[in-house]
Design a protein around this motif. Structure first.
Motif, PDB file in Angstrom:
ATOM      1  N   GLY A   2     -12.828  77.479 -34.722  1.00 21.72           N
ATOM      2  CA  GLY A   2     -12.657  78.843 -35.206  1.00 21.72           C
ATOM      3  C   GLY A   2     -12.112  79.805 -34.171  1.00 21.72           C
ATOM      4  O   GLY A   2     -11.921  80.983 -34.450  1.00 21.72           O
ATOM      5  N   ASP A   3     -11.862  79.319 -32.955  1.00 19.78           N
ATOM      6  CA  ASP A   3     -11.324  80.193 -31.910  1.00 19.78           C
ATOM      7  C   ASP A   3     -10.242  79.444 -31.141  1.00 19.78           C
ATOM      8  O   ASP A   3     -10.537  78.601 -30.295  1.00 19.78           O
ATOM      9  N   GLU A   4      -9.005  79.743 -31.450  1.00 21.42           N
ATOM     10  CA  GLU A   4      -7.843  79.119 -30.811  1.00 21.42           C
ATOM     11  C   GLU A   4      -7.744  77.622 -31.069  1.00 21.42           C
ATOM     12  O   GLU A   4      -7.195  76.878 -30.260  1.00 21.42           O
ATOM     13  N   GLU A   5      -8.245  77.189 -32.197  1.00 23.10           N
ATOM     14  CA  GLU A   5      -8.142  75.776 -32.542  1.00 23.10           C
ATOM     15  C   GLU A   5      -6.675  75.364 -32.696  1.00 23.10           C
ATOM     16  O   GLU A   5      -6.285  74.263 -32.298  1.00 23.10           O
ATOM     17  N   SER A   6      -5.856  76.250 -33.237  1.00 30.10           N
ATOM     18  CA  SER A   6      -4.434  75.918 -33.402  1.00 30.10           C
ATOM     19  C   SER A   6      -3.747  75.774 -32.047  1.00 30.10           C
ATOM     20  O   SER A   6      -2.895  74.903 -31.861  1.00 30.10           O
ATOM     21  N   ALA A   7      -4.106  76.613 -31.081  1.00 36.05           N
ATOM     22  CA  ALA A   7      -3.527  76.499 -29.735  1.00 36.05           C
ATOM     23  C   ALA A   7      -3.964  75.196 -29.087  1.00 36.05           C
ATOM     24  O   ALA A   7      -3.156  74.500 -28.458  1.00 36.05           O
ATOM     25  N   ALA A   8      -5.234  74.833 -29.236  1.00 33.58           N
ATOM     26  CA  ALA A   8      -5.739  73.587 -28.667  1.00 33.58           C
ATOM     27  C   ALA A   8      -5.044  72.386 -29.310  1.00 33.58           C
ATOM     28  O   ALA A   8      -4.697  71.419 -28.617  1.00 33.58           O
ATOM     29  N   THR A   9      -4.807  72.450 -30.613  1.00 26.23           N
ATOM     30  CA  THR A   9      -4.105  71.379 -31.312  1.00 26.23           C
ATOM     31  C   THR A   9      -2.689  71.224 -30.772  1.00 26.23           C
ATOM     32  O   THR A   9      -2.221  70.109 -30.521  1.00 26.23           O
ATOM     33  N   MET A  10      -2.016  72.336 -30.579  1.00 26.32           N
ATOM     34  CA  MET A  10      -0.656  72.303 -30.057  1.00 26.32           C
ATOM     35  C   MET A  10      -0.626  71.728 -28.637  1.00 26.32           C
ATOM     36  O   MET A  10       0.243  70.906 -28.310  1.00 26.32           O
ATOM     37  N   ILE A  11      -1.566  72.119 -27.814  1.00 28.57           N
ATOM     38  CA  ILE A  11      -1.638  71.609 -26.443  1.00 28.57           C
ATOM     39  C   ILE A  11      -1.891  70.103 -26.452  1.00 28.57           C
ATOM     40  O   ILE A  11      -1.238  69.347 -25.731  1.00 28.57           O
ATOM     41  N   ALA A  12      -2.841  69.660 -27.279  1.00 30.19           N
ATOM     42  CA  ALA A  12      -3.156  68.230 -27.359  1.00 30.19           C
ATOM     43  C   ALA A  12      -1.938  67.433 -27.827  1.00 30.19           C
ATOM     44  O   ALA A  12      -1.662  66.349 -27.302  1.00 30.19           O
ATOM     45  N   ARG A  13      -1.202  67.955 -28.791  1.00 33.93           N
ATOM     46  CA  ARG A  13       0.002  67.258 -29.276  1.00 33.93           C
ATOM     47  C   ARG A  13       1.059  67.148 -28.187  1.00 33.93           C
ATOM     48  O   ARG A  13       1.691  66.105 -28.030  1.00 33.93           O
ATOM     49  N   LYS A  14       1.268  68.228 -27.457  1.00 34.36           N
ATOM     50  CA  LYS A  14       2.261  68.213 -26.369  1.00 34.36           C
ATOM     51  C   LYS A  14       1.862  67.207 -25.290  1.00 34.36           C
ATOM     52  O   LYS A  14       2.696  66.454 -24.792  1.00 34.36           O
ATOM     53  N   LEU A  15       0.575  67.217 -24.922  1.00 38.81           N
ATOM     54  CA  LEU A  15       0.091  66.262 -23.924  1.00 38.81           C
ATOM     55  C   LEU A  15       0.245  64.830 -24.414  1.00 38.81           C
ATOM     56  O   LEU A  15       0.628  63.940 -23.653  1.00 38.81           O
ATOM     57  N   ALA A  16      -0.062  64.603 -25.688  1.00 42.77           N
ATOM     58  CA  ALA A  16       0.057  63.260 -26.260  1.00 42.77           C
ATOM     59  C   ALA A  16       1.507  62.781 -26.246  1.00 42.77           C
ATOM     60  O   ALA A  16       1.770  61.616 -25.944  1.00 42.77           O
ATOM     61  N   ARG A  17       2.433  63.670 -26.559  1.00 44.27           N
ATOM     62  CA  ARG A  17       3.851  63.300 -26.520  1.00 44.27           C
ATOM     63  C   ARG A  17       4.288  62.954 -25.103  1.00 44.27           C
ATOM     64  O   ARG A  17       5.068  62.039 -24.885  1.00 44.27           O
ATOM     65  N   ARG A  18       3.780  63.709 -24.164  1.00 53.48           N
ATOM     66  CA  ARG A  18       4.184  63.533 -22.760  1.00 53.48           C
ATOM     67  C   ARG A  18       3.543  62.298 -22.112  1.00 53.48           C
ATOM     68  O   ARG A  18       4.192  61.538 -21.412  1.00 53.48           O
TER      69      ARG A  18
END
Length: 78
Positions: free
Chosen positions: A11-27
């Motif tokens: 409920g607090d910056e979950e979308s930002a955390a999701t985006m960060i996790a996706r970028k890290l996973a791609r990298r």
């Protein structure tokens, strides 16, 4: 075992955390990133898996949003 644990408060910056996790996973590869909603399999005990992942990770990235300081946990503590 995942090396990077991406932590966030629901409920607090979950979308930002999701985006960060996706970028890290791609990298670095998805198997190296722990993101609770993607990494904990159905039927596994959520708290047990979280503790295990934190204990075994190399790095923990805490995503803190604007509502993090206003949310309270047990005994009404921040």
């Amino acid at each position: 075992m995942p090396e990077v644990f991406v932590n966030y408060r629901t409920g607090d910056e979950e979308s930002a955390a999701t985006m960060i996790a996706r970028k890290l996973a791609r990298r670095f590869g998805g198997e190296r990133i722990f993101f609770a909603s993607n990494s904990i399999e159905f039927g596994h005990r959520f708290p047990v898996e979280l503790v295990r992942a934190v204990e075994e990770c190399e790095a923990l990235l805490a995503v803190i949003g604007p509502r993090s300081l206003s949310q309270h946990g047990r005994a009404d503590q921040r």
